[in-house]
Enzyme design. Structure first.
Site, mmCIF file in Angstrom:
data_model
loop_
_atom_site.group_PDB
_atom_site.id
_atom_site.type_symbol
_atom_site.label_atom_id
_atom_site.label_comp_id
_atom_site.label_asym_id
_atom_site.label_seq_id
_atom_site.Cartn_x
_atom_site.Cartn_y
_atom_site.Cartn_z
ATOM 1 N N GLY A 56 0.847 -1.208 0.000
ATOM 2 C CA GLY A 56 0.000 0.000 0.000
ATOM 3 C C GLY A 56 0.872 1.244 0.000
ATOM 4 O O GLY A 56 0.596 2.216 0.703
ATOM 5 N N ASP A 59 0.164 5.533 -1.613
ATOM 6 C CA ASP A 59 -0.582 6.667 -1.060
ATOM 7 C C ASP A 59 -0.530 6.635 0.459
ATOM 8 O O ASP A 59 -0.096 5.640 1.058
ATOM 9 C CB ASP A 59 -2.049 6.591 -1.531
ATOM 10 N N GLY A 60 -0.979 7.722 1.080
ATOM 11 C CA GLY A 60 -1.213 7.769 2.522
ATOM 12 C C GLY A 60 -0.014 7.367 3.377
ATOM 13 O O GLY A 60 1.139 7.735 3.104
ATOM 14 N N ILE A 61 -0.303 6.613 4.416
ATOM 15 C CA ILE A 61 0.730 6.252 5.398
ATOM 16 C C ILE A 61 1.837 5.425 4.736
ATOM 17 O O ILE A 61 3.027 5.645 4.986
ATOM 18 C CB ILE A 61 0.103 5.468 6.567
ATOM 19 N N GLY A 62 1.446 4.463 3.869
ATOM 20 C CA GLY A 62 2.434 3.588 3.221
ATOM 21 C C GLY A 62 3.441 4.381 2.405
ATOM 22 O O GLY A 62 4.658 4.142 2.482
ATOM 23 N N SER A 187 -4.985 -0.527 13.755
ATOM 24 C CA SER A 187 -5.756 0.710 13.891
ATOM 25 C C SER A 187 -6.316 0.756 15.305
ATOM 26 O O SER A 187 -6.501 -0.291 15.942
ATOM 27 C CB SER A 187 -6.887 0.695 12.865
ATOM 28 N N TYR A 200 -13.967 -3.689 9.017
ATOM 29 C CA TYR A 200 -12.671 -3.022 9.176
ATOM 30 C C TYR A 200 -12.106 -3.279 10.576
ATOM 31 O O TYR A 200 -10.971 -3.760 10.723
ATOM 32 C CB TYR A 200 -12.831 -1.520 8.924
ATOM 33 N N LYS A 204 -8.832 -5.529 11.816
ATOM 34 C CA LYS A 204 -7.710 -4.982 12.578
ATOM 35 C C LYS A 204 -7.517 -5.757 13.891
ATOM 36 O O LYS A 204 -6.392 -5.908 14.360
ATOM 37 C CB LYS A 204 -7.932 -3.487 12.844
HETATM 38 N N1 LIG Z 1 -5.550 6.998 7.873
HETATM 39 C C1 LIG Z 1 -6.030 6.617 9.018
HETATM 40 O O1 LIG Z 1 -6.734 7.384 9.705
HETATM 41 C C2 LIG Z 1 -5.735 5.255 9.529
HETATM 42 C C3 LIG Z 1 -6.025 4.999 10.860
HETATM 43 C C4 LIG Z 1 -5.763 3.742 11.360
HETATM 44 C C5 LIG Z 1 -5.218 2.787 10.555
HETATM 45 N N2 LIG Z 1 -4.953 3.057 9.251
HETATM 46 C C6 LIG Z 1 -4.370 1.985 8.444
HETATM 47 O O2 LIG Z 1 -3.228 2.453 7.780
HETATM 48 C C7 LIG Z 1 -3.034 1.703 6.583
HETATM 49 C C8 LIG Z 1 -2.844 2.666 5.438
HETATM 50 O O3 LIG Z 1 -4.029 3.408 5.267
HETATM 51 P P1 LIG Z 1 -4.042 4.863 4.658
HETATM 52 O O4 LIG Z 1 -4.760 5.703 5.591
HETATM 53 O O5 LIG Z 1 -2.701 5.263 4.211
HETATM 54 O O6 LIG Z 1 -4.992 4.592 3.402
HETATM 55 P P2 LIG Z 1 -4.883 5.087 1.904
HETATM 56 O O7 LIG Z 1 -4.406 6.475 1.857
HETATM 57 O O8 LIG Z 1 -6.183 4.768 1.286
HETATM 58 O O9 LIG Z 1 -3.751 4.163 1.289
HETATM 59 C C9 LIG Z 1 -3.978 2.801 1.157
HETATM 60 C C10 LIG Z 1 -2.890 2.202 0.301
HETATM 61 O O10 LIG Z 1 -3.222 0.844 0.074
HETATM 62 C C11 LIG Z 1 -3.349 0.618 -1.333
HETATM 63 N N3 LIG Z 1 -4.374 -0.367 -1.623
HETATM 64 C C12 LIG Z 1 -5.682 -0.334 -1.285
HETATM 65 N N4 LIG Z 1 -6.305 -1.434 -1.740
HETATM 66 C C13 LIG Z 1 -5.371 -2.181 -2.375
HETATM 67 C C14 LIG Z 1 -5.396 -3.436 -3.039
HETATM 68 N N5 LIG Z 1 -6.519 -4.130 -3.163
HETATM 69 N N6 LIG Z 1 -4.263 -3.920 -3.567
HETATM 70 C C15 LIG Z 1 -3.114 -3.229 -3.455
HETATM 71 N N7 LIG Z 1 -3.023 -2.028 -2.843
HETATM 72 C C16 LIG Z 1 -4.142 -1.513 -2.305
HETATM 73 C C17 LIG Z 1 -3.732 1.960 -1.864
HETATM 74 O O11 LIG Z 1 -3.513 1.965 -3.263
HETATM 75 P P3 LIG Z 1 -4.259 3.030 -4.223
HETATM 76 O O12 LIG Z 1 -3.399 4.231 -4.138
HETATM 77 O O13 LIG Z 1 -4.291 2.375 -5.533
HETATM 78 O O14 LIG Z 1 -5.620 3.243 -3.624
HETATM 79 C C18 LIG Z 1 -2.802 2.847 -1.067
HETATM 80 O O15 LIG Z 1 -1.505 2.748 -1.521
HETATM 81 C C19 LIG Z 1 -4.264 0.834 6.426
HETATM 82 O O16 LIG Z 1 -3.980 -0.464 6.877
HETATM 83 C C20 LIG Z 1 -5.269 1.481 7.339
HETATM 84 O O17 LIG Z 1 -6.207 0.575 7.800
HETATM 85 C C21 LIG Z 1 -5.185 4.277 8.726
#
Ligand SMILES: NC(=O)c1ccc[n+]([C@@H]2O[C@H](COP(=O)([O-])OP(=O)(O)OC[C@H]3O[C@@H](n4cnc5c(N)ncnc54)[C@H](OP(=O)(O)O)[C@@H]3O)[C@@H](O)[C@H]2O)c1
Length: 450
Positions: A56, A59-62, A187, A200, A204
């Site tokens: 992942g 985008d985002g955290i990754g 999370s 979700y 987690k």
């Molecule tokens: N942000 C928060 O508030 C928060 C809080 C707690 C936990 N988290 C956890 O942190 C982690 C990252 O989340 P984020 O907030 O950074 O979300 P995000 O911005 O939506 O990023 C998600 C990443 O995962 C990729 N992805 C999603 N579905 C996929 C699939 N089927 N196959 C391959 N790649 C896929 C996305 O690719 P695309 O760019 O193609 O969409 C993106 O790179 C997640 O596990 C989330 O549950 C986030």
């Protein structure tokens, strides 16, 4: 007695407080010790090796986590589903002047098990010693709004990916004797069920259990496992809420969050929200039970509704108990209150059956409804046996005339009169699961009709 009880309660209180403080303070204690009281603080590279893989990462955290790893001199394999976005992240890293290598692997975790063979093949010659299980997806809505495919997709992305990749890289690190690290991103929702985010939060909770178990399995091989559980971070996963996307003290940007989280990996903590203010937030939240947190997560309105519902029924119970003392003329028996007849559905077994028997005991005539004729007859007979009328065991000449009239009316008159009334209806319907109950004879009649 009172003294013993208060000593016992003090022990319970001290024990509960001790457990709470231990859970809340073990990570901050470790971080403070390493950062301010240790002679050495190895770099990420010194501690774990050269290469990391981040799922992942587009985008985002990754994405920000991968960029922070690069800043700390780690080469990164970027894994996600969009080639374009991955290439853009790789370009950003290269142009940042970090001087590290990048590789992109296009993998969509919703496309079946071959995705794992593909990742293994693409990374076979790279000594990956840090795996970051970051990929995750969410849809903040009721289960009612999920299709079968969406349900499968969230499980594949949030549950299967972390399971398969943790296994694959644990085996690889062990086989090549790499003293690496596996980080799984959970999370804050893992700590309690989340209505309208049920899949979700459940995914987690699964990740948390898996990761904390893996921690112990991997430790003997020098492999560090970390459970990283953020609360809200400004990323597109939260784009459903303008308020969250504004950010704030408790809602950091993805880059601020990743910087803090990567440093907590460097300091080898095993279980952390990854960010100071999330830690404070969790310390407050976990002072409440998970039930209360679920209601908090559902919104304060729900708490009000919960209290209202529960207080309302408590008040009505107290009222019902006290009422006879204050209003002695109120009707007391069930018959006086509600009349002579009741209908009980599902009356052939369990609660329905016992409820019906209790109603009969309190003088209520019954219509029993259920699907099995034989069982209905059995219940009927049981109840009739319980409430049937009989005169005192005396010879007939000693039974009063009134009692004899009652006997005739209840045991025979009712059969005759009710049969006459009900028979046409039963014949009209040709069948019926209802049995009118007063005497065994009437029950028999119902069988004939059924
Ligand atoms: N942000 C928060 O508030 C928060 C809080 C707690 C936990 N988290 C956890 O942190 C982690 C990252 O989340 P984020 O907030 O950074 O979300 P995000 O911005 O939506 O990023 C998600 C990443 O995962 C990729 N992805 C999603 N579905 C996929 C699939 N089927 N196959 C391959 N790649 C896929 C996305 O690719 P695309 O760019 O193609 O969409 C993106 O790179 C997640 O596990 C989330 O549950 C986030």
């Amino acid at each position: 007695m009172f003294c013993a009880l208060s000593t016992f309660l003090t022990f319970v209180g001290v024990y509960a407080l001790g457990c709470y403080l231990y859970e809340q303070l073990r990570t901050p204690y470790k971080l403070l010790k390493i950062r301010y009281f240790s002679d050495t603080r190895p770099t990420l590279k010194e501690r774990f090796g050269d290469w990391a893989a981040v799922t992942g990462a587009s985008d985002g955290i990754g994405k920000e986590y991968a960029k922070e790893l690069a800043r700390q001199n780690i080469n990164v394999v970027l894994i996600a589903r969009s080639q374009e976005k991955l290439q853009a992240v790789a370009k950003e890293i290269t142009e940042s002047g970090a001087g590290v290598q990048t590789k992109i692997v296009i993998a969509d975790f919703t496309k079946g098990s071959q995705v794992y063979e593909h990742i293994e093949k693409e990374t076979a010659n790279i000594p990956i010693s840090i795996l970051v299980n970051n990929v995750g997806t969410a849809k903040p809505t009721s289960l009612l709004n999920y299709s079968q495919e969406e349900t499968q997709n969230i499980i594949d992305t949030n549950v299967v990916a972390v399971s398969q990749l943790s296994r694959i890289f644990f085996q690889r690190m062990k086989a090549s004797k790499l003293k690496g690290a596996i980080v799984s991103v959970g999370s804050g929702t893992e700590l309690q069920p989340l209505p309208n985010g049920a899949y979700y939060a459940a995914s987690k909770a699964y990740t948390r259990s898996l990761t904390l178990a893996l921690y112990h399995e991997a430790k003997p091989y020098g492999i560090h496992v970390q459970m990283l559980s953020p609360n809200f971070v400004v990323t597109k996963i939260n784009s459903y809420s303008k308020q969250i996307m504004k950010g704030g003290l408790l809602i950091p940007s993805a880059s601020a969050y990743a910087k803090s989280a990567v440093n907590q990996l460097r300091d080898e903590v095993d279980e952390t929200p990854g960010y100071l203010w999330h830690h404070v937030q969790n310390a407050v939240a976990t002072a409440f039970t998970w039930r209360v947190r679920t209601y908090i997560a559902m919104g304060s309105l729900s708490i009000v509704a919960f209290l209202y519902d529960n207080l309302k029924s408590l008040v009505s119970i107290i009222k019902a108990v006290l009422e006879p003392y204050f209003r002695p003329n109120l009707p007391k028996t069930l018959v006086e209150k509600f009349g002579q007849w009741a209908v009980v559905t599902g009356a052939t077994d369990g609660i329905g059956k016992e409820y019906a028997k209790e109603l009969a005991r309190q003088g209520i005539n019954l219509v029993l409804i259920s699907r099995t004729k034989e069982k209905l007859i059995a219940v009927t007979n049981e109840i009739v046996n319980n409430v049937g009328m009989i005169h005192d065991p005396e010879t007939l000449d000693k039974v009063s005339e009134d009692t004899l009239w009652d006997l005739l009316t209840v045991n025979m008159g009712s059969v005759t009169m009710l049969t006459r009334k009900i028979l046409p209806q039963m014949i009209g319907h040709r069948k019926g699961a209802g049995i009118l109950l007063r005497t065994p004879a009437l029950a028999q009649f119902d069988c004939l009709c059924g």
